[in-house]
Design an enzyme around this catalytic site. Structure first.
Site, PDB file in Angstrom:
ATOM      1  CG  MET A  30      -1.849  -1.138   1.165  1.00  0.00           C
ATOM      2  SD  MET A  30      -3.321  -0.919   1.925  1.00  0.00           S
ATOM      3  CE  MET A  30      -2.990  -0.422   3.512  1.00  0.00           C
ATOM      4  CG  LEU A  33       7.317   1.421  -0.921  1.00  0.00           C
ATOM      5  CD1 LEU A  33       8.204   0.998  -2.142  1.00  0.00           C
ATOM      6  CD2 LEU A  33       6.213   0.279  -0.406  1.00  0.00           C
ATOM      7  CG  HIS A  34       8.263   0.227   6.274  1.00  0.00           C
ATOM      8  ND1 HIS A  34       8.384  -1.123   6.261  1.00  0.00           N
ATOM      9  CD2 HIS A  34       6.919   0.378   6.723  1.00  0.00           C
ATOM     10  CE1 HIS A  34       7.390  -1.615   6.421  1.00  0.00           C
ATOM     11  NE2 HIS A  34       6.638  -0.734   6.746  1.00  0.00           N
ATOM     12  CG  HIS A  37       6.945  -1.783   2.418  1.00  0.00           C
ATOM     13  ND1 HIS A  37       6.853  -0.914   3.250  1.00  0.00           N
ATOM     14  CD2 HIS A  37       5.574  -2.601   2.456  1.00  0.00           C
ATOM     15  CE1 HIS A  37       5.514  -0.838   3.462  1.00  0.00           C
ATOM     16  NE2 HIS A  37       4.750  -1.832   3.322  1.00  0.00           N
ATOM     17  CG  ASP A 150       0.678  -7.336   7.752  1.00  0.00           C
ATOM     18  OD1 ASP A 150      -0.084  -6.525   8.368  1.00  0.00           O
ATOM     19  OD2 ASP A 150       1.626  -6.651   7.300  1.00  0.00           O
ATOM     20  CD  GLN A 153      -1.819  -8.954   4.068  1.00  0.00           C
ATOM     21  OE1 GLN A 153      -2.702  -7.963   4.313  1.00  0.00           O
ATOM     22  NE2 GLN A 153      -0.625  -8.551   3.942  1.00  0.00           N
ATOM     23  CB  SER A 186       2.769   2.506   6.347  1.00  0.00           C
ATOM     24  OG  SER A 186       3.391   1.628   5.492  1.00  0.00           O
TER      25      SER A 186
END
Ligand code: AMP
Length: 299
Positions: A30, A33-34, A37, A150, A153, A186
């Site tokens: 989404m 980015l960090h 990611h 996650d 997920q 994020s």
């Protein structure tokens, strides 16, 4: 690096790559980015000929009272980071492209979507599964890269891949943390300095759970109580859930066993944060990499 806003144009480009029998790695995000990611993106670049990153703040996975509007959007920086990391294609669709007028088809992974985060975020995982299924049809990846942060997920997407016969292999990579132990997210951008200090309590509670287990504790309820006790000491913290579950079906466990997931969702002020560890016998600090041993969703 090429940026696509049109699913059709991206599909044509992917077709060309597939004709040459090249492996396509895919990292859905989404944006904002960090380093979390980026660890997925870098792994994908290492292991594939072509890497696609999608950047899409998916409205279907936000509840009406949630942070869709204020979710951080940092496109310029995201594109620069992706270019630097060696990404080939960016997919940047607009809402109306993904969900045009009359859109009516949703993917619901039953059971797994209703527990843990699903119980306080009804509809969230339906939105996630739907967008990932759509992205699969557009990108047709060989390998999908997800983060353990996650975990629910990842379990749900792995289930969907298996149930709907998507020819995609899933790789779940360890959670990347700040020096203070806080899982990168994020949403950490919403935290004040004081809240960021308090947010450390999530990873501290997980480390406490790990150390209790290392010292022989096997009763899930006792571990959960100790974690809750620790978290409750922070005035800004409100526990949504602290749970010990089986990683394959997300059902609560009474006794700790290797491969179980210890998961937390805690509101720090107004910001809802999640974190987890996966327990291995004699595990390392964060019980990393256990995901690779879980059978669901494997081709
Ligand atoms: P998001 O942009 O939040 O939808 O996340 C996109 C992907 O990055 C998901 O697979 C996340 O699990 C993963 N991710 C987010 N934060 C981290 C982190 N701290 N470490 C590793 N992966 C992460």
């Amino acid at each position: 690096m090429k940026v696509f806003r049109s699913p059709e144009k991206l599909s044509i480009a992917i077709n060309r790559i597939k004709q040459n029998k090249k492996r396509v790695g895919f990292v859905p995000t989404m944006g904002a980015l960090h380093a979390g990611h980026l660890s997925l993106i870098k792994q994908a670049v290492k292991e594939n000929n072509t890497v696609v990153v999608s950047i899409f703040v998916n409205p279907a996975q936000f509840g009406p009272q949630e942070d869709l509007k204020k979710y951080p959007r940092l496109l310029k920086m995201d594109l620069a980071l992706c270019r630097q990391a060696g990404v080939d294609f960016i997919f940047l669709p607009e809402n109306k492209i993904m969900y045009p007028r009359g859109y009516s088809t949703f993917v619901n992974v039953e059971g797994l979507s209703e527990v843990l985060c699903g119980s306080s975020r009804p509809g969230h995982f339906r939105g996630v599964a739907t967008v990932v299924a759509k992205l699969f049809n557009i990108v047709r990846p060989d390998v999908l890269y997800l983060g353990q942060k996650d975990a629910q997920q990842a379990v749900i997407i792995a289930r969907m891949i298996k149930d709907l016969n998507f020819p995609v292999k899933v790789k779940v990579l360890p959670t990347v943390r700040g020096n203070d132990g806080v899982a990168l997210s994020s949403r950490n951008a919403y935290l004040s300095d004081k809240e960021r200090e308090d947010a450390v309590v999530l990873s501290k509670a997980l480390l406490l759970a790990q150390s209790l287990i290392d010292n022989g504790q096997r009763h899930a309820d006792r571990i959960i109580n100790r974690m809750k006790e620790l978290i409750s000491k922070k005035r800004s913290a409100r526990i949504d859930y602290a749970a010990v579950v089986d990683l394959e079906n997300l059902m609560p466990l009474k006794k700790i066993k290797p491969g179980c997931l210890i998961a937390l969702a805690v509101k720090i002020g107004k910001t809802r944060l999640i974190d987890n560890i996966i327990i291995r016998e004699g595990s390392g600090k964060w019980g990393q990499n256990y995901f690779s041993k879980i059978k669901i969703g494997k081709k």
